[in-house]
Structures are given as C-alpha cells and as structure tokens.
Design an enzyme around this catalytic site. Structure first.
Site, PDB file in Angstrom:
ATOM      1  N   GLU A  56      23.516   6.348 -29.726  1.00  0.00           N
ATOM      2  CA  GLU A  56      23.831   7.472 -28.849  1.00  0.00           C
ATOM      3  C   GLU A  56      23.355   7.283 -27.405  1.00  0.00           C
ATOM      4  O   GLU A  56      22.440   7.991 -26.943  1.00  0.00           O
ATOM      5  CB  GLU A  56      23.267   8.774 -29.433  1.00  0.00           C
ATOM      6  CG  GLU A  56      23.777   9.075 -30.831  1.00  0.00           C
ATOM      7  CD  GLU A  56      23.346  10.442 -31.363  1.00  0.00           C
ATOM      8  OE1 GLU A  56      22.485  11.088 -30.746  1.00  0.00           O
ATOM      9  OE2 GLU A  56      23.887  10.866 -32.403  1.00  0.00           O
ATOM     10  N   GLU A  70      26.148   8.609 -38.637  1.00  0.00           N
ATOM     11  CA  GLU A  70      25.308   9.794 -38.866  1.00  0.00           C
ATOM     12  C   GLU A  70      26.198  11.010 -39.047  1.00  0.00           C
ATOM     13  O   GLU A  70      27.210  11.146 -38.343  1.00  0.00           O
ATOM     14  CB  GLU A  70      24.388  10.102 -37.664  1.00  0.00           C
ATOM     15  CG  GLU A  70      23.180   9.237 -37.536  1.00  0.00           C
ATOM     16  CD  GLU A  70      22.315   9.631 -36.344  1.00  0.00           C
ATOM     17  OE1 GLU A  70      22.250  10.827 -36.000  1.00  0.00           O
ATOM     18  OE2 GLU A  70      21.705   8.720 -35.765  1.00  0.00           O
TER      19      GLU A  70
HETATM   20  C1  FCB Z   1      21.189  12.525 -33.555  1.00  0.00           C
HETATM   21  C2  FCB Z   1      20.113  11.474 -33.539  1.00  0.00           C
HETATM   22  C3  FCB Z   1      19.225  11.496 -34.755  1.00  0.00           C
HETATM   23  C4  FCB Z   1      18.914  12.902 -35.181  1.00  0.00           C
HETATM   24  C5  FCB Z   1      20.175  13.693 -35.348  1.00  0.00           C
HETATM   25  C6  FCB Z   1      19.974  15.082 -35.859  1.00  0.00           C
HETATM   26  O1  FCB Z   1      21.583  12.826 -32.260  1.00  0.00           O
HETATM   27  O2  FCB Z   1      20.680  10.205 -33.434  1.00  0.00           O
HETATM   28  O3  FCB Z   1      18.069  10.743 -34.471  1.00  0.00           O
HETATM   29  O4  FCB Z   1      18.071  13.477 -34.261  1.00  0.00           O
HETATM   30  O5  FCB Z   1      20.840  13.757 -34.111  1.00  0.00           O
END
Ligand code: FCB
Length: 466
Positions: A177, A363
C-alpha cells in the site's frame, strides 16, 4: 447510522474456485512480532511514532503485540489447521539493518529463515512483503522516503533478503500500500513518521514506486522462478451527486487514489489529469524513473476494504474535494462501508483498464467489536458474513473474466492496528494481549470448514446467524 446485516448470504463452496486457487491469511511484522529490542533489532519509525503522546488511540505500541517472534510456531500451526496453503508475512527492515553501511544482522536473517522453514514444513507457500511500513528510524533521520538514497537502501535490503531466502521464498511483494506510506505517513500524518506535508507525500510516493521498480529486477536476479509484484489498496470511487463538478471531483480522487499507482506500473506514466491538478505539488521525476517503475511484474496484489464518495469542495484539499459520508450504509466497527459488490466492480475495472494478468487479493477483512463469551468463544457472525460475501464477490469477478488466483484474509491474528492500536481487532483468531492466548473465532472456524469442504460451511446453516 449503521445498518445491520439482514439479508441472506450467498451459497459458497471451495469447489466454486479452481483447485490451484491459493488460500491464505496475511499479517505484517510490526503488527504482530513484538520483540522490539531483541536480537539486534533497531528502532523503527513506528516505535518512535508510538512514543509520541496522542498518536495511537489506546496509547499502545508494537513492542510486544502478539509476541509472534516467540509464538510463531503456534501461529503457523493455526494457519495450517485452517487448511490454508499460503501465508503472507512481512520482513522487519530494522531487524536486518542496524545502521548506515552495517552488515545484515545474522540473528534477524536467522529468524526469517526459521519462519520460512516453518511455513514450508506446514505446507504454507511463503509470500514475503519487504516493506509493510516499518522503516528503520536511522533512515528516517537521513530523510526517510523523501530522500532518494532510501530508494537505494531499499534495493539493498531486497537484495540481501532475496539472496538469503530466495531458495525457499518465490513470491515477493515489494511494497504494501504505497498510498498509505505516502499519504497517511506524510500528508495526514496519522501514521509514522507523522509528517503533514502534501508535497512531501507526493515525492515520497514517487520514491516508493521507484524503489519497487528498481528492486524488482534484483529480486528476479536472485531468485530462480521468482514471482514479484506489489500490493495496492484500491477503492471504488463515486461522486455524491450527478453534478458535473462532483463527477469531476470523483475523477480526480480516483486519479490520486487508484490511477496514480496503476498507470505508471502498467507503463502509462502518471495520469496527466492528476498531474495537472497537482500543479506545484507534482513530484520531481528523474530521467528513467518512469521506465523503472513500469518494470513488468508477475502479479498485482489488491488489498480491498471500502469504497469512497466525494464532493467538489474548493480549498478543502489539494485536489479541491472532500470525502463525504455515504449515509445509511452497512459499516464495520471502524466505520468502513461494507461493499462486496464494489469489490467485484473494482476488480472488473482493473481487469478491463489494465489487464494486469494474475491478481491476488492480498488483504481483505473487517474489524468488529469481539467479545469472549461465557464459553470462551468469539461469535463474530458479522466477520464470517463479511468473508462469505467478499469471497462470493471474488467468485463473481472471476466469472466476469478477472484472473484472480488467490485470497489472503486479513488477518490471521488480532494485532496492533497502527494508529488505532490494539483496539481494532481484524483477526480470524482472537489474541488476548495480556496472556498471549490465541482462540479461533467463529469466522476462523468457518474459513477452516470452508477450506476443508465440510458441510458445516455451506451457507444455509448461516442464513439467520448474522
Ligand atoms: C491495511 C494494512 C494492514 C491493516 C489493514 C486493516 O491498510 O495494509 O496492515 O492495517 O489495513
């Protein structure tokens, strides 16, 4: 106002996905490892940031977190018991390099070696992220990501790690990110290093992307059969009305949130409309940078959480827009809108606009207020429903032609959730931060049932449960 979940859940089976689909869970070093001062680890920007009063909602930090540094065998056992076949983790840079010109720390290298061996022994394909936000503080003291030298320091870190682990780790994510590194860390200042300067953030962003571009060939050179990519947080963006100025604002926001990353990575350079809107904030780009950033990758990692809505708002931000509340929508405890159909449309849009080849959901997950009940269980029906609905969204995207090859649930464990501290639980496993006892939540049990194709995982059982 938050709407609760009243609608029925989609039917979902593992066999809806191809047999080579990758199933995993994800974590990151600073959020789980703890052991902040052990075995030669030096200070990270997050240690420093957490020490400043008022930065972390509950005043906590990652000094102990889940103490995964010591509990990793148990944690990998949980990942294995779920039936996952991949595990995404990140490498703590301050565990590896202690200062300018230092040799790589043998104890730090040995920890990741053990961890990777532990994954392989349990049938978990290791997915290593190099940068999940924990820059060594000594590099911040030299300018951090604003300094071009940090790009070269990152390439060296990538070189050392891939030489050390490349015989066993084939899947490498350079950055997690970049938007968060740049904007939360350097424009909003709500993440480490806590800088609030938009121009700095835009330059940081360029250096982060450049470091991805320059590290990728190094990873490939060091690792036979390497698969290299990065993980972007991408968001469906909409306008609050059909007014032309709001539609234009949505276009600009999409530009800086999504296209600013995807366009250069797929060889188009920075989007011209955003570049012009940025004016004096546009980054300094040296000759060859854009070619470096456009290096071919083997996959795109997509982290999906929530959509955003904007209005035109002159003077409210550098791009003259403001985020607005979408109103009476379903939300997680964080306030993030739950929008699985937005995930499908986002994935389809990425496929149509960029043809990225293989895509992995690196994620996806949700935070809710979890409580241990009298039986010692966590009945997180909302998180389970969230998983089911987002996996169905992935399945729908695949049916529409997207090449999605795997899914990593965020997160294996409750952990240190950055500025929110330990108060936001995202795990499918509950962690008692005092005793370090782990308890699989209902959502984790569902994931396991689903992956083991147990009848208990089929949706009919859950219709009324949420
Ligand atoms: C993302 C991050 C991860 C966690 C999630 C909830 O932005 O990559 O580390 O904080 O959100």
């Amino acid at each position: 106002m938050t709407r609760s979940l009243h609608h029925s859940l989609p039917q979902l089976r593992r066999s809806d996905f191809t047999s080579d689909f990758l199933w995993g869970s994800a974590t990151s070093a600073y959020q789980i490892e703890g052991a902040a001062a052990l075995d030669g680890r030096v200070e990270s920007i997050w240690d420093r940031f957490c020490d400043q009063p008022g930065t972390i909602r509950d005043g906590s930090n990652g000094a102990v977190a889940c103490d995964h540094y010591h509990h990793w065998p148990e944690d990998l056992d949980i990942a294995q018991s779920l039936g996952t076949n991949a595990y995404r983790f990140s490498i703590s840079w301050p565990r590896i390099f202690s200062g300018p010109g230092a040799e790589a720390n043998p104890e730090g290298l040995a920890f990741y070696s053990r961890l990777v061996d532990g994954m392989l022994a349990r049938g978990l394909q290791p997915w290593a992220t190099l940068y999940h936000w924990d820059l060594p503080q000594y590099l911040q003291d030299q300018g951090g990501w604003l300094a071009r030298d940090t790009v070269h320091a990152f390439v060296e870190f990538a070189d050392v790690m891939s030489k050390h682990l490349g015989d066993r780790v084939k899947h490498w994510i350079t950055h997690n990110e970049p938007w968060c590194t740049a904007m939360l860390g350097h424009a909003d200042g709500i993440h480490a290093p806590g800088i609030k300067d938009f121009k700095t953030a835009i330059q940081v962003c360029h250096h982060v992307l450049l470091s991805h571009g320059l590290a990728t060939p190094v990873l490939r050179a060091n690792v036979t059969d390497a698969r290299v990519g990065l993980a972007l947080n991408l968001h469906p963006i909409s306008a609050a009305s059909n007014k032309p100025e709001d539609l234009a604002a949505a276009q600009r926001h999409d530009g800086l949130r999504n296209r600013w990353y995807l366009d250069p990575l797929y060889g188009r350079g920075y989007p011209q409309d955003v570049w012009q809107a940025l004016g004096e904030y546009a980054p300094q780009v040296a000759e060859g940078d854009m070619q470096a950033i456009a290096v071919p990758t083997d996959f795109l990692g997509v982290n999906f959480y929530f959509p955003e809505m904007v209005v035109h708002a002159p003077g409210a931000s550098a791009l003259d827009l403001r985020l607005v509340d979408a109103g009476d929508v379903e939300r997680t405890a964080f306030g993030w809108e739950v929008a699985p159909e937005g995930m499908t449309s986002l994935l389809k849009r990425i496929q149509d606009d960029y043809q990225p080849g293989a895509v992995y959901i690196t994620e996806n997950g949700a935070t809710y207020d979890d409580h241990l009940d009298e039986q010692g269980e966590i009945q997180d029906a909302l998180r389970r429903a969230y998983l089911i609905r987002h996996l169905a969204a992935v399945r729908n995207a695949i049916q529409q032609g997207c090449q999605i090859k795997g899914y990593f649930a965020w997160s294996l464990l409750d952990n240190f959730e950055w500025a929110e501290g330990c108060s936001r639980r995202f795990g499918i496993t509950y962690v008692d931060f005092d005793t370090q006892v782990r308890t699989l939540k209902l959502s984790g049990k569902w994931y396991s049932d689903f992956l083991h194709e147990r009848e208990t995982a089929t949706a009919s059982k859950w219709q009324s449960a949420a």
